[in-house]
Design a protein around this motif. Structure first.
Motif, PDB file in Angstrom:
ATOM      1  N   ARG A  63      -9.478   1.212  -2.324  1.00  0.00           N
ATOM      2  CA  ARG A  63      -7.754   0.450  -2.581  1.00  0.00           C
ATOM      3  C   ARG A  63      -7.478   0.080  -1.608  1.00  0.00           C
ATOM      4  O   ARG A  63      -8.124  -0.119  -0.746  1.00  0.00           O
ATOM      5  N   LEU A  64      -6.653  -0.742  -2.112  1.00  0.00           N
ATOM      6  CA  LEU A  64      -5.377  -1.479  -1.170  1.00  0.00           C
ATOM      7  C   LEU A  64      -4.373  -0.503  -0.740  1.00  0.00           C
ATOM      8  O   LEU A  64      -3.803  -0.770  -1.406  1.00  0.00           O
ATOM      9  N   GLY A  65      -4.119  -2.029   0.766  1.00  0.00           N
ATOM     10  CA  GLY A  65      -3.424  -0.425   1.636  1.00  0.00           C
ATOM     11  C   GLY A  65      -1.735  -1.684   0.883  1.00  0.00           C
ATOM     12  O   GLY A  65      -1.943  -2.533  -0.038  1.00  0.00           O
ATOM     13  N   GLU A  66      -0.623  -1.129   1.780  1.00  0.00           N
ATOM     14  CA  GLU A  66       0.623  -1.296   1.426  1.00  0.00           C
ATOM     15  C   GLU A  66       1.175  -1.976   2.997  1.00  0.00           C
ATOM     16  O   GLU A  66       1.539  -1.518   3.854  1.00  0.00           O
ATOM     17  N   VAL A  67       2.311  -3.396   2.670  1.00  0.00           N
ATOM     18  CA  VAL A  67       2.481  -3.942   3.963  1.00  0.00           C
ATOM     19  C   VAL A  67       4.286  -4.028   3.687  1.00  0.00           C
ATOM     20  O   VAL A  67       3.986  -4.905   2.665  1.00  0.00           O
ATOM     21  N   PRO A  68       5.056  -3.340   4.644  1.00  0.00           N
ATOM     22  CA  PRO A  68       6.295  -3.324   3.587  1.00  0.00           C
ATOM     23  C   PRO A  68       6.754  -5.005   3.992  1.00  0.00           C
ATOM     24  O   PRO A  68       6.417  -5.397   4.927  1.00  0.00           O
ATOM     25  N   ALA A  69       8.278  -4.871   3.223  1.00  0.00           N
ATOM     26  CA  ALA A  69       8.518  -6.323   3.945  1.00  0.00           C
ATOM     27  C   ALA A  69       9.584  -6.630   4.903  1.00  0.00           C
ATOM     28  O   ALA A  69       9.540  -8.037   5.575  1.00  0.00           O
ATOM     29  N   SER A  70       9.789  -5.558   5.960  1.00  0.00           N
ATOM     30  CA  SER A  70      10.890  -5.534   7.532  1.00  0.00           C
ATOM     31  C   SER A  70       8.960  -5.650   8.046  1.00  0.00           C
ATOM     32  O   SER A  70       9.746  -6.283   9.111  1.00  0.00           O
ATOM     33  N   VAL A  71       8.285  -6.156   7.792  1.00  0.00           N
ATOM     34  CA  VAL A  71       6.711  -6.513   9.183  1.00  0.00           C
ATOM     35  C   VAL A  71       7.537  -7.855   8.942  1.00  0.00           C
ATOM     36  O   VAL A  71       7.250  -8.797   7.960  1.00  0.00           O
TER      37      VAL A  71
END
Length: 787
Positions: A387-395
């Motif tokens: 599975r793949l992680g997620e990165v928010p737009a705030s980064v």
């Protein structure tokens, strides 16, 4: 003031759980974590709802993004849990490893051999810093058969320093040993004290190493870690927790003189780097992916982290669910029996609870009945559980990355580690936008999607894609940022650059097709100018024919994408005219290899011209083909294909094709030329022989009239020709050959050869087994047997 060292494995759920317990008991006021200081600003994002592991720190050089380093983390990584604890309890946290700015900048210097001459002396000093009574007390607890002599230790232990301890404990590999010794425990501070003692013995036994550059890097890393601890102490923190790899604990426990560490770090070159968070996948956390600090089964470790002591039962339940989903037998009774068997195996092996080895053996016996195929499914879906992680737009990240992420979110195309099929109907605006996105990413070298063959639907309005996101695409997007701040600008600049660097006409027209599929309107004009210049200078028939299909596809299907194809029409008209002029002369005097290459382009060019549905172009094309056929200098392979095209399109009657075939079968023509003509004419067209008696009799008679030596010489070429037919077509031909319809055609050709003897039935039967092998089919073999 106290410093507490927590030696961990980088992706261990047991270590992570024990570390959290230890931090709660210690309540540190400062936490140092092994990692790149360039990413200190990104620590605050750990624990945010949008940042979902597995993810990785990406540290890269902005001027050359391909020079980058990943630091992957899972939810059960001890470093991740330490940072989460710090953020949740408002405890200052920072990275304490040697900055990558030093390591990347110093890589070239290391290759040039700039290591100081006293590295071995420094290693000896570090070993001497470990008190003798500590070494003696801990070494006394190590079994005698584990200890190695001074000569053997460096060579046998360097590749895997823990393997000898695992072997002494009765385990076949380090992974299983560490899992049972550490990951299944949760005794907090006591666990880390035991790890520190164990690693003290390991480092004392290994001693000095042979690779001076590798030693120097480790020395500098550990010197920087010690300086980070000194800096935290100077700032007045009273309870400092240091989370680092277990290997480093012994040398961080004893502080040498600060001057020695400063000397190791003095005058190091440094490069300015940037950092961001990037999605990662469990598949890239495995040893099999090439990740040196990886684990065997990240999916299983996720169960261990989430379910604790109940991990085995929940995992077996998932096994049963997976097998049932694939229509395989799996019941609650299977789960109970497998659980009992795994617990029994663990008891026999004197282990506290069933681990992955016991579970896999139980699953093989109970669920899979000792079959390997279901186990492969279980390993892929549950052990890795990709599975793949997620990165928010705030980064914080680059504008191009933000633009791509915004488009993916707006079009509801989430990135996933597993493969996903995407069926697009280009008549729908959202589907067309998705297609454009995928084509633009492909222009930048990011192959998120691969085009599949469309079956059962019109190829004009449908595209079938298979999507699979790779973590390396994060680097690709950063590299592509050099071309522009938005996806459209970057893809346009990349297309124009590629067009300027390419001189081949076929490559330019292929690039034009990519540009129009990606809807890069600003790149059309400069690329069109390059195509016009190249076409004016191109006289080679092969290049002209290869350049036609991409442009014709755009003209034929451009309306689907709303593409303005008026400018392309003039270019296509010119290419068709030049190809028709060059054809009669371009097929003459060719070697066999060159003719075979030109044949594929001739077939593709013919298909492209037919797609145009332009009567003027069609007439010029047929006239050029007819002129080529009438020339004796035309290569037979290409002449045969030209006759096939003229016949199929109704420009010539079938009788004209038969006449050419009879002429080729005459005594004046070499048998090899006739066989090559047949290959060009018949390749891929079995029904033509099945349903046309005139052609059948001509070819059958010619084959029967060949002398034995000539037939054997031509046999590979004939087999290649008939091998291109479909199996049902070959079966029909075999049945027709078995009927013995050689007849008058064979006699006529034999008579034309002049004075040849009549067919001898006994001798003729000898060739039937060969023909049966060529044509294939049960009917032919039965007929030969009956003869």
């Amino acid at each position: 003031m106290s410093v507490h060292l927590f030696g961990i494995r980088h992706h261990g759920p047991g270590c992570a759980r024990s570390l959290v317990d230890a931090l709660q008991a210690l309540q540190p006021d400062c936490i140092l974590v092994e990692g790149p200081p360039e990413a200190d600003a990104l620590l605050a994002h750990v624990g945010e709802p949008g940042l979902v592991p597995p993810c990785a720190l990406l540290v890269y050089a902005p001027a050359a993004p391909q020079r980058a380093v990943f630091y992957p983390f899972a939810e059960y990584s001890p470093e991740w849990q330490a940072i989460r604890y710090a953020n949740e309890h408002a405890v200052p946290v920072r990275w304490c490893d040697l900055p990558q700015g030093y390591r990347l900048a110093g890589a070239q210097g290391a290759e040039d051999g700039d290591a100081p001459a006293d590295v071995a002396d420094v290693l000896a000093e570090i070993a001497a810093d470990i008190p003798a009574d500590v070494q003696a007390d801990v070494a006394a607890d190590v079994p005698a058969d584990v200890r190695t002599d001074e000569q053997a230790a460096p060579s046998t232990l360097r590749s895997d320093p823990l393997a000898w301890l695992a072997e002494a404990a009765g385990f076949s590999d380090t992974e299983t040993w560490w899992d049972h010794l550490v990951e299944q425990r949760s005794d907090g501070l006591d666990l880390f004290a035991a790890i520190a003692e164990m690693m003290t013995v390991v480092r004392e036994q290994i001693g000095g190493r042979e690779n001076v550059q590798e030693d120097l890097l480790e020395l500098r890393r550990e010197a920087y870690m010690r300086n980070s601890i000194r800096a935290a102490e100077k700032q007045g923190w009273q309870r400092i927790a240091v989370v680092c790899g277990a290997w480093h604990v012994p040398v961080l426990a004893r502080m040498p003189a600060a001057k020695r560490d400063n000397d190791l770090l003095k005058a190091l070159p440094k490069e300015k780097l940037a950092a961001t968070w990037a999605p990662w996948s469990y598949g890239r956390l495995t040893f099999a992916s090439g990740y040196g600090a990886g684990v065997v089964a990240p999916g299983w470790y996720q169960h261990v982290w989430e379910r604790r002591e109940q991990a085995s039962l929940h995992w077996l339940t998932d096994v049963a669910t997976l097998l049932r989903r694939h229509d395989l037998d799996a019941s609650p009774a299977h789960i109970i029996e497998a659980s009992r068997l795994a617990d029994t195996l663990a008891a026999l092996r004197e282990r506290p609870r069933a681990g992955l080895d016991e579970l896999m053996e139980a699953v093989r016996a109970v669920f899979c009945h000792d079959s390997e195929l279901p186990l492969q499914l279980i390993r892929r879906e549950l052990l890795v559980k990709d599975r793949l992680g997620e990165v928010p737009a705030s980064v914080p990240t680059l504008p191009l990355v933000q633009d791509v992420q915004a488009r993916q979110k707006r079009l509801r195309m989430p990135v996933r580690a597993d493969t996903v099929d995407l069926d697009l109907d280009l008549r729908q605006a959202p589907h067309l936008e998705k297609s454009v996105l995928l084509h633009r990413l492909a222009m930048l070298g990011i192959a998120w999607g691969s085009r599949q063959v469309v079956r059962g639907k019109s190829g004009t309005f449908h595209e079938l894609w298979r999507l699979a996101w790779q973590p390396e695409f994060a680097i690709g997007l950063i590299e592509a940022s050099l071309w522009g701040a938005t996806l459209e600008d970057a893809a346009t600049a990349r297309a124009v650059s590629r067009g300027a660097a390419v001189a081949d006409l076929a490559a330019l027209t292929g690039l034009m097709e990519e540009v129009l599929l990606a809807d890069l309107r600003a790149a059309v004009a400069p690329l069109m100018a390059r195509i016009q210049d190249a076409s004016a200078l191109t006289t080679d028939l092969g290049f002209l024919l290869a350049a036609l299909p991409p442009l014709v596809n755009v003209l034929r299907y451009g309306s689907v994408r709303g593409t303005d194809t008026a400018a392309l029409s003039n270019v296509v008209d010119g290419l068709v005219a030049r190809a028709c002029v060059a054809l009669p002369f371009g097929v003459r005097g060719l070697a066999d290899e060159a003719a075979a290459q030109l044949l594929a382009r001739l077939i593709a060019g013919d298909g492209a011209i037919r797609l145009l549905q332009n009567d003027e172009h069609g007439a010029a094309w047929f006239a050029a083909l007819a002129s080529a056929v009438r020339s004796e200098a035309t290569h037979p392979l290409l002449a045969g294909r030209a006759v096939r095209i003229l016949t199929e399109q109704g420009h010539w009657p079938m009788g004209e094709a038969s006449r050419h075939l009879v002429l080729l079968c005459s005594r004046a023509v070499a048998p090899l030329a006739a066989a090559q003509w047949l290959e060009g004419f018949l390749q891929g067209s079995g029904p033509l022989l099945v349903h046309n008696d005139e052609l059948w009799h001509a070819i059958d008679g010619w084959v029967l009239s060949l002398p034995a030596e000539t037939f054997i010489e031509l046999l590979p070429l004939l087999r290649r020709t008939f091998g291109s037919f479909q199996a049902p077509e070959r079966r029909q031909l075999a049945e027709r050959a078995s009927a013995g319809a050689a007849g008058a055609a064979g006699a006529a050709i034999a008579s034309a050869r002049g004075g040849m003897h009549a067919v001898d039935p006994v001798r003729a039967r000898r060739v039937l087994p060969v023909l049966a092998t060529i044509f294939g089919g049960a009917a032919a073999r039965e007929a030969v047997h009956d003869q």
